[in-house]
Design a protein around this motif. Sequence first.
Motif, PDB file in Angstrom:
ATOM      1  N   LYS A 109      49.813  -5.077 -59.731  1.00  0.00           N
ATOM      2  CA  LYS A 109      48.799  -4.796 -58.712  1.00  0.00           C
ATOM      3  C   LYS A 109      47.776  -3.789 -59.237  1.00  0.00           C
ATOM      4  O   LYS A 109      47.494  -2.773 -58.620  1.00  0.00           O
ATOM      5  N   GLN A 111      44.381  -1.851 -60.270  1.00  0.00           N
ATOM      6  CA  GLN A 111      43.138  -1.563 -59.548  1.00  0.00           C
ATOM      7  C   GLN A 111      42.018  -1.298 -60.544  1.00  0.00           C
ATOM      8  O   GLN A 111      42.216  -0.612 -61.543  1.00  0.00           O
ATOM      9  N   ASN A 290      46.313  -0.868 -50.761  1.00  0.00           N
ATOM     10  CA  ASN A 290      47.654  -1.149 -50.246  1.00  0.00           C
ATOM     11  C   ASN A 290      47.635  -2.058 -49.020  1.00  0.00           C
ATOM     12  O   ASN A 290      48.657  -2.241 -48.363  1.00  0.00           O
ATOM     13  N   SER A 291      46.464  -2.609 -48.694  1.00  0.00           N
ATOM     14  CA  SER A 291      46.343  -3.434 -47.496  1.00  0.00           C
ATOM     15  C   SER A 291      45.709  -4.776 -47.835  1.00  0.00           C
ATOM     16  O   SER A 291      44.625  -4.840 -48.428  1.00  0.00           O
ATOM     17  N   THR A 292      46.351  -5.843 -47.447  1.00  0.00           N
ATOM     18  CA  THR A 292      45.801  -7.173 -47.679  1.00  0.00           C
ATOM     19  C   THR A 292      44.583  -7.448 -46.801  1.00  0.00           C
ATOM     20  O   THR A 292      43.864  -8.427 -47.030  1.00  0.00           O
ATOM     21  N   ALA A 293      44.331  -6.564 -45.818  1.00  0.00           N
ATOM     22  CA  ALA A 293      43.163  -6.744 -44.957  1.00  0.00           C
ATOM     23  C   ALA A 293      41.866  -6.644 -45.751  1.00  0.00           C
ATOM     24  O   ALA A 293      40.822  -7.128 -45.303  1.00  0.00           O
ATOM     25  N   GLY A 295      41.219  -8.256 -48.316  1.00  0.00           N
ATOM     26  CA  GLY A 295      40.900  -9.573 -48.845  1.00  0.00           C
ATOM     27  C   GLY A 295      40.800  -9.600 -50.356  1.00  0.00           C
ATOM     28  O   GLY A 295      41.569  -8.947 -51.055  1.00  0.00           O
ATOM     29  N   ARG A 296      39.831 -10.339 -50.856  1.00  0.00           N
ATOM     30  CA  ARG A 296      39.727 -10.537 -52.305  1.00  0.00           C
ATOM     31  C   ARG A 296      39.299  -9.267 -53.039  1.00  0.00           C
ATOM     32  O   ARG A 296      39.407  -9.205 -54.270  1.00  0.00           O
ATOM     33  N   GLN A 298      40.733  -6.347 -52.491  1.00  0.00           N
ATOM     34  CA  GLN A 298      41.823  -5.392 -52.268  1.00  0.00           C
ATOM     35  C   GLN A 298      42.029  -4.471 -53.458  1.00  0.00           C
ATOM     36  O   GLN A 298      42.281  -3.275 -53.284  1.00  0.00           O
ATOM     37  N   TYR A 299      41.929  -5.012 -54.665  1.00  0.00           N
ATOM     38  CA  TYR A 299      42.189  -4.207 -55.853  1.00  0.00           C
ATOM     39  C   TYR A 299      40.906  -3.735 -56.538  1.00  0.00           C
ATOM     40  O   TYR A 299      40.930  -3.355 -57.702  1.00  0.00           O
TER      41      TYR A 299
END
Length: 421
Positions: A109, A111, A290-293, A295-296, A298-299
Amino acid sequence: MTENATPRALSRRLFLAGTGGIAGATLIGARLLNSPVARAASRPAAAAAPQRTVHLVGTDGWVSMPPNAPADPPFFPDSLAPSPFNTYVFGFRDVTGMSTTQVAAQRGKAQISAPMMSFDEGDEVTLTLTNLGLQQRPDLFDGHTLHWHGFVNAIPLFDGVPELSLAVPIGRDLSYFYRPHDAGTYMYHCHFEDVEHVQMGMTGMVFVRPQQNRHPVAGDPVGSKYAYNDGDGSTRYDREFAFMITELWSAAHYRDAHIQVSDWTDFDPSFWLLNGRAWPDTTAANGNPNSTAAGRLQYQPISSLIRCNAGERVLLRLSSLGYQNHAMTVDNIDLQVIAKDASLLKGRDGTTNYLTTNTVDVGPGESRDVIFVAPAPGEYLLYDRKYSYLDNGGGPGYGGMMTKIVVSPAGTLGPQTAPNA
C-alpha cells in the motif's frame, strides 16, 4: 583555572598546601564550589528538547495516473493493476502509532508522494523505518534507507547512503536520529538503488521551522509564522503549500512490475507530477491513505490546490527529486524567491538578495522557498513553463505539472491548520 579545566582530585598533599591546614581547606572549598560541575548544579536545569517520534514503512503498491491519458501498450495502463489503479510504484507510508499487526498490513500500500514531515529547530527526532518488502515483487530483496537530501547529519550512520551507513533489509527496522539546527525546506528519499527507487516514488518533503516562530519580530502579530530566522519578519507567511516535483516514466514502472530491467539512459517520462499527481488530479482535495473513500487517489493523498484570502502572504515550498529542470510559473502574480536549497538569500551584513520574478527554476535535487501576496479574488494557474510537460502521456488537452491558486475575498477562509490544507 580556565573555564573548562577539570579540578584536580582532592589529596593530602593539596589539602596541606598553603599557609596552613585551615587556609588550605578554604582554598580547596573555594575551588570545589567554583568548579564547572558545581556551577552547573547550581544553575536551573535547561528545558529538555522536544522529543518527536515518527514511524515510516517502505513497500510497493498501485496508484492512478489520470485515466483519460492515452493508452501506451503495454506500459500504460498496466494490465496487472487492480481497479481503479493503473501504475505500479514503490513508496513510504506513515504508520506512527499503529500496532504491529496494523503495520504489517500496510505491505503493498505504497503512497506517493511520501508523507510530509515538519519539525522545529532543536527537536530531537527519532524516525524508525521498517522495510515491509515488495508484494508484487517478492523475488526482490531490496533494502531501503532514509536520506535527508541537503541536510547536515552529525554522523554518516544516519545519512542513509548505504555505502557509508546502513540499509534496512526486508523484515527489519532501523531508527534514525536527527536534531535539526537549520530552518528550511528539505526533501527525503530512499538512497538504495536510488535511480530506480526515486523514480518509483520513494520521495517526500521535510520542513524545519525556525526558532523565530517562538519569538515573533516586533510589530508582527502574536503567533506569526516564518520560513527562516530572518530577524526582520521578511519571511513571515499566513499560509504554506508544498510541492514535490517529479516525473513518472510508465515504461520503467511497468518493467518493475513485470520482472524486467530498464535502461535508465532511455528515460522518457509520460507524466509530470506535483505531490504524486498530474493535472487535473492536482486540484482534487486531500485524501486519506487509510480510507477507500478516496477512490483511485487513495495512495496519492496530498493535494496541490492553493487556497488563500486576498492580501495574505503565501509561502510556496518547491522541491524537486525528478531528473529534469522545471520552470514553475504564475501569470499576473509576483513571486519573491527568499531561499534556495534551505539557505536564506541574505548576507551576513543583513543585505537581502531576494529575487522577484514570475518564474522559478528548480533543478533536480534542489529546493526553493517563494512568497507571494495574494492578489484580487480569482483563479490563477501555477504551471511548468515548458508546455511539453503540460500533458498526460502525450494526449490532447492540458495535464501534467499544473495546479490552481484560488484567491477568496479577504477574511473568507479561516486559519490554516496544516500545510496544503
